[in-house]
Enzyme design. Structure first.
Site, PDB file in Angstrom:
ATOM      1  N   ASP A 109      -1.002 -53.122  -7.443  1.00  0.00           N
ATOM      2  CA  ASP A 109      -1.382 -52.082  -6.490  1.00  0.00           C
ATOM      3  C   ASP A 109      -2.366 -52.660  -5.471  1.00  0.00           C
ATOM      4  OD1 ASP A 109      -1.255 -48.950  -6.065  1.00  0.00           O
ATOM      5  OD2 ASP A 109      -3.385 -49.437  -6.055  1.00  0.00           O
ATOM      6  N   ARG A 110      -3.557 -52.070  -5.304  1.00  0.00           N
ATOM      7  CA  ARG A 110      -4.512 -52.599  -4.320  1.00  0.00           C
ATOM      8  C   ARG A 110      -4.838 -54.064  -4.602  1.00  0.00           C
ATOM      9  NH1 ARG A 110      -3.601 -49.254  -0.637  1.00  0.00           N
ATOM     10  NH2 ARG A 110      -5.456 -49.920   0.508  1.00  0.00           N
ATOM     11  N   ARG A 113      -2.510 -56.295  -2.924  1.00  0.00           N
ATOM     12  CA  ARG A 113      -2.789 -56.462  -1.488  1.00  0.00           C
ATOM     13  C   ARG A 113      -3.912 -57.472  -1.273  1.00  0.00           C
ATOM     14  NH1 ARG A 113       0.638 -52.911   0.126  1.00  0.00           N
ATOM     15  NH2 ARG A 113       1.092 -51.202  -1.316  1.00  0.00           N
ATOM     16  N   TRP A 155      -2.243 -42.092   0.957  1.00  0.00           N
ATOM     17  CA  TRP A 155      -2.394 -43.131   1.972  1.00  0.00           C
ATOM     18  C   TRP A 155      -2.843 -42.515   3.303  1.00  0.00           C
ATOM     19  CZ3 TRP A 155      -0.123 -48.386   2.691  1.00  0.00           C
ATOM     20  CH2 TRP A 155       0.076 -49.046   1.469  1.00  0.00           C
ATOM     21  N   TYR A 216      -8.821 -47.600   1.748  1.00  0.00           N
ATOM     22  CA  TYR A 216      -7.600 -47.153   2.413  1.00  0.00           C
ATOM     23  C   TYR A 216      -7.776 -47.079   3.926  1.00  0.00           C
ATOM     24  CZ  TYR A 216      -5.102 -46.199  -1.908  1.00  0.00           C
ATOM     25  OH  TYR A 216      -4.446 -46.338  -3.106  1.00  0.00           O
ATOM     26  N   HIS A 275       4.818 -46.770 -11.890  1.00  0.00           N
ATOM     27  CA  HIS A 275       3.946 -47.624 -11.096  1.00  0.00           C
ATOM     28  C   HIS A 275       3.044 -48.534 -11.918  1.00  0.00           C
ATOM     29  CE1 HIS A 275       1.300 -48.835  -7.859  1.00  0.00           C
ATOM     30  NE2 HIS A 275       0.267 -48.248  -8.417  1.00  0.00           N
TER      31      HIS A 275
END
Length: 294
Positions: A109-110, A113, A155, A216, A275
């Site tokens: 997830d984050r 990134r 988001w 975010y 997820h």
């Protein structure tokens, strides 16, 4: 006292930037591997994975800045303190402080990134990269449609100017957190009550909720600027993409194809879950990591 989900793992508090202290834990010996969690989790999400990886590897798990027990700096005018570039720099600083100049990185997830930016900004540090249940940030925003915006409403909610989302979430953090986790997971019971309580301990902190929104906001602004500036760069390290076949990513993207647009050597597959792969299907995750990691 909060439950300890990684018994035997040493605690570290490492200053990675002025006023920013990152909480990390480590165990094992061998090739180094860094584990990066996502939202709304903390490093405790690796409870089924980190101890097993540590049997033959040096495993480091860290709370991203703004999350868990890591520092929560002010975001800045452009939310630059929560740019993935800043978080990637934290990761490099943590690993160097623990004696590792080159390592594999696994990000969910984050955290995925952050791992993506880490591989672009610090290619000599990243030996291999695993991204779990994400498409690249720029791809997500460029290809957003009604279905994606509905599925990933946060988001677009979190990026609203402060303090709107912070105040609304703060009205009932437990409800919001429970709804979020249960909606994303497709394996009932995979986040047990004591682990949920750990996530809620952190989510109940207003500073944490604000930092999450800043994360975010950065993704919708400065991160996209950084991605645009690096649009011609490709990740050189081998990349493994894993995703949940029953999650939004699996339903929305040709995951291997979108990562082949960003990296030179891509492999991977879907797992039968939603997820939260590391909590829903830890045995499958472990099997893939054992095949891929050094």
């Amino acid at each position: 006292m909060a439950a300890d989900f990684l018994p035997g793992f040493a605690h570290h508090r490492i200053e990675t930037a002025p006023g920013v202290v990152i909480h990390a834990r480590s165990a094992g010996s061998g090739p180094p591997v860094l584990l990066l969690h996502g939202h709304p989790q903390t490093l405790s999400t690796w409870l089924h994975v980190a101890p097993r990886l540590a049997q033959g590897r040096r495993v480091v798990a860290m709370d991203l800045r703004g999350y868990g027990d890591s520092g929560k700096p002010e975001g800045g005018e452009r939310h630059e303190a929560y740019a993935k570039r800043a978080m990637a720099a934290d990761a490099v600083a943590v690993m160097r402080a623990l004696g590792h100049d080159r390592f594999a990185v696994v990000g969910h997830d984050r955290g995925g990134r952050v791992a993506h930016r880490l591989a672009l900004d610090h290619p000599r540090a990243v030996e291999r990269i695993v991204v779990m249940d994400i498409a690249p940030t720029a791809t997500v925003y460029a290809r957003t449609d009604k279905n994606l915006a509905t599925s990933y409403f946060w988001w677009f909610f979190f990026i609203q100017p402060a303090p709107l989302p912070e105040k609304l979430i703060g009205a009932d953090p437990e409800y919001f957190l429970r709804h979020h986790i249960e909606n994303q997971s497709k394996t009932p019971g995979s986040t047990p009550p004591d682990l949920f309580a750990e996530y809620l301990r952190c989510y109940s902190d207003p500073a944490c909720r604000h930092a999450i929104c800043e994360d975010y906001r950065a993704a919708a602004g400065i991160d996209l600027d950084h991605d645009a500036a690096d649009s011609d760069k490709r990740i050189a390290a081998p990349l493994l993409a894993l995703w949940g076949a029953r999650g939004v990513v699996g339903r929305t993207y040709d995951v291997l194809e979108v990562w082949r647009e960003k990296a030179e050597h891509v492999s991977g597959r879907a797992l039968d879950c939603g997820h939260n792969l590391q909590e829903e299907r830890p045995d499958d995750v472990m099997a893939e990591l054992m095949r891929f990691l050094p």
